[in-house]
Design a protein around this motif. Sequence first.
Motif, mmCIF file in Angstrom:
data_model
loop_
_atom_site.group_PDB
_atom_site.id
_atom_site.type_symbol
_atom_site.label_atom_id
_atom_site.label_comp_id
_atom_site.label_asym_id
_atom_site.label_seq_id
_atom_site.Cartn_x
_atom_site.Cartn_y
_atom_site.Cartn_z
ATOM 1 N N HIS A 10 0.828 -1.212 0.000
ATOM 2 C CA HIS A 10 0.000 0.000 0.000
ATOM 3 C C HIS A 10 0.862 1.263 0.000
ATOM 4 C CE1 HIS A 10 -3.097 2.906 1.014
ATOM 5 N NE2 HIS A 10 -3.959 2.002 0.564
ATOM 6 N N ALA A 11 1.939 1.274 0.781
ATOM 7 C CA ALA A 11 2.802 2.463 0.866
ATOM 8 C C ALA A 11 3.479 2.754 -0.476
ATOM 9 C CB ALA A 11 3.843 2.283 1.963
ATOM 10 N N CYS A 12 3.954 1.723 -1.136
ATOM 11 C CA CYS A 12 4.608 1.897 -2.440
ATOM 12 C C CYS A 12 3.608 2.412 -3.475
ATOM 13 C CB CYS A 12 5.216 0.575 -2.890
ATOM 14 S SG CYS A 12 6.000 0.642 -4.511
ATOM 15 N N TRP A 13 2.429 1.803 -3.493
ATOM 16 C CA TRP A 13 1.403 2.194 -4.456
ATOM 17 C C TRP A 13 0.968 3.643 -4.235
ATOM 18 C CZ3 TRP A 13 -3.962 3.105 -3.545
ATOM 19 C CH2 TRP A 13 -4.736 3.187 -4.706
ATOM 20 N N ALA A 14 0.791 4.038 -2.982
ATOM 21 C CA ALA A 14 0.337 5.394 -2.677
ATOM 22 C C ALA A 14 1.449 6.420 -2.875
ATOM 23 C CB ALA A 14 -0.188 5.468 -1.245
ATOM 24 N N GLY A 15 2.708 6.001 -2.730
ATOM 25 C CA GLY A 15 3.817 6.938 -2.774
ATOM 26 C C GLY A 15 4.555 7.052 -4.094
ATOM 27 N N ASP A 16 4.261 6.205 -5.037
ATOM 28 C CA ASP A 16 4.983 6.208 -6.304
ATOM 29 C C ASP A 16 3.968 6.263 -7.443
ATOM 30 O OD1 ASP A 16 6.422 5.523 -8.661
ATOM 31 O OD2 ASP A 16 7.876 4.359 -7.499
ATOM 32 N N ALA A 17 3.816 7.416 -8.043
ATOM 33 C CA ALA A 17 2.805 7.620 -9.088
ATOM 34 C C ALA A 17 3.038 6.709 -10.287
ATOM 35 C CB ALA A 17 2.784 9.082 -9.524
ATOM 36 N N GLN A 18 4.295 6.446 -10.650
ATOM 37 C CA GLN A 18 4.568 5.579 -11.802
ATOM 38 C C GLN A 18 4.143 4.152 -11.512
ATOM 39 O OE1 GLN A 18 5.730 6.657 -14.966
ATOM 40 N NE2 GLN A 18 4.863 4.648 -15.396
ATOM 41 N N VAL A 19 4.428 3.672 -10.306
ATOM 42 C CA VAL A 19 4.011 2.317 -9.918
ATOM 43 C C VAL A 19 2.488 2.215 -9.948
ATOM 44 C CG1 VAL A 19 3.863 0.740 -7.941
ATOM 45 C CG2 VAL A 19 6.069 1.702 -8.599
ATOM 46 N N ALA A 20 1.808 3.198 -9.387
ATOM 47 C CA ALA A 20 0.342 3.197 -9.382
ATOM 48 C C ALA A 20 -0.206 3.192 -10.810
ATOM 49 C CB ALA A 20 -0.184 4.399 -8.604
ATOM 50 N N HIS A 21 0.382 3.982 -11.666
ATOM 51 C CA HIS A 21 -0.045 4.056 -13.070
ATOM 52 C C HIS A 21 0.176 2.719 -13.784
ATOM 53 C CE1 HIS A 21 -0.750 5.742 -17.045
ATOM 54 N NE2 HIS A 21 0.415 5.234 -17.428
ATOM 55 N N ASP A 22 1.365 2.145 -13.612
ATOM 56 C CA ASP A 22 1.687 0.882 -14.271
ATOM 57 C C ASP A 22 0.780 -0.246 -13.787
ATOM 58 O OD1 ASP A 22 3.729 2.109 -15.703
ATOM 59 O OD2 ASP A 22 5.344 1.231 -14.505
ATOM 60 N N LEU A 23 0.554 -0.334 -12.469
ATOM 61 C CA LEU A 23 -0.295 -1.384 -11.923
ATOM 62 C C LEU A 23 -1.726 -1.240 -12.435
ATOM 63 C CD1 LEU A 23 -0.110 -3.858 -10.127
ATOM 64 C CD2 LEU A 23 -0.596 -2.400 -8.161
ATOM 65 N N SER A 24 -2.196 -0.019 -12.511
ATOM 66 C CA SER A 24 -3.529 0.239 -13.044
ATOM 67 C C SER A 24 -3.628 -0.201 -14.506
ATOM 68 C CB SER A 24 -3.858 1.726 -12.915
ATOM 69 O OG SER A 24 -5.138 1.992 -13.412
ATOM 70 N N ARG A 25 -2.605 0.071 -15.293
ATOM 71 C CA ARG A 25 -2.599 -0.326 -16.711
ATOM 72 C C ARG A 25 -2.570 -1.842 -16.867
ATOM 73 N NH1 ARG A 25 1.606 2.971 -20.190
ATOM 74 N NH2 ARG A 25 0.615 1.722 -21.810
ATOM 75 N N ILE A 26 -1.836 -2.524 -15.995
ATOM 76 C CA ILE A 26 -1.786 -3.988 -16.058
ATOM 77 C C ILE A 26 -3.189 -4.556 -15.893
ATOM 78 C CG2 ILE A 26 -1.042 -6.077 -14.829
ATOM 79 C CD1 ILE A 26 1.585 -4.470 -14.173
ATOM 80 N N TYR A 27 -3.874 -4.143 -14.827
ATOM 81 C CA TYR A 27 -5.189 -4.719 -14.549
ATOM 82 C C TYR A 27 -6.284 -4.160 -15.452
ATOM 83 C CZ TYR A 27 -3.334 -7.671 -10.979
ATOM 84 O OH TYR A 27 -2.632 -8.659 -10.347
ATOM 85 N N ALA A 28 -6.072 -3.005 -16.052
ATOM 86 C CA ALA A 28 -7.029 -2.499 -17.040
ATOM 87 C C ALA A 28 -7.026 -3.394 -18.284
ATOM 88 C CB ALA A 28 -6.698 -1.059 -17.412
#
Length: 151
Positions: A10-28
């Motif tokens: 959760h901390a990595c996802w909330a703190g790193d915009a690129q990680v959040a973006h990439d993870l969102s694209r994977i599951y999209a």
Amino acid sequence: MPVTLHKVDHACWAGDAQVAHDLSRIYADAPAERLPLPADEFIQQHLSSGGLFCCARFNERLLGAIAVMCDDEAWWLSHFCVRKATRRRGVGSRLLALVGEAAYGEGCVLRVATSTLMMGDQLLLSRHGYRLVDGGNYFELNPPASQGGNQ
């Protein structure tokens, strides 16, 4: 550059915009029948419940992910997805191998509930050494026997 393992909590996802973006694209990119919720809601719910994602990283981008819930003896895997643009290039197989190494390092086995799998997933797991156990309720991959002969 090789595919490496990147754990997202959760901390990595909330703190790193690129990680959040990439993870969102994977599951999209996941077929709708594979996710119980829209991609961003699924990610948020999984992380909020104490889960993490083990991701395949290549050239500073996340290309694939597996949702993971850990207990004292096992890592429970679900919702395995690779970005559509990078499928059929070995990313998924490499990610499964990296997750196995990480789990073994923590003395855990890998388990996947059969209720979360489609037939193609079951075939992939079987090819990677997972075996159906507990009356068919889940697949399991145990750490390899130690080199010193202790079994």
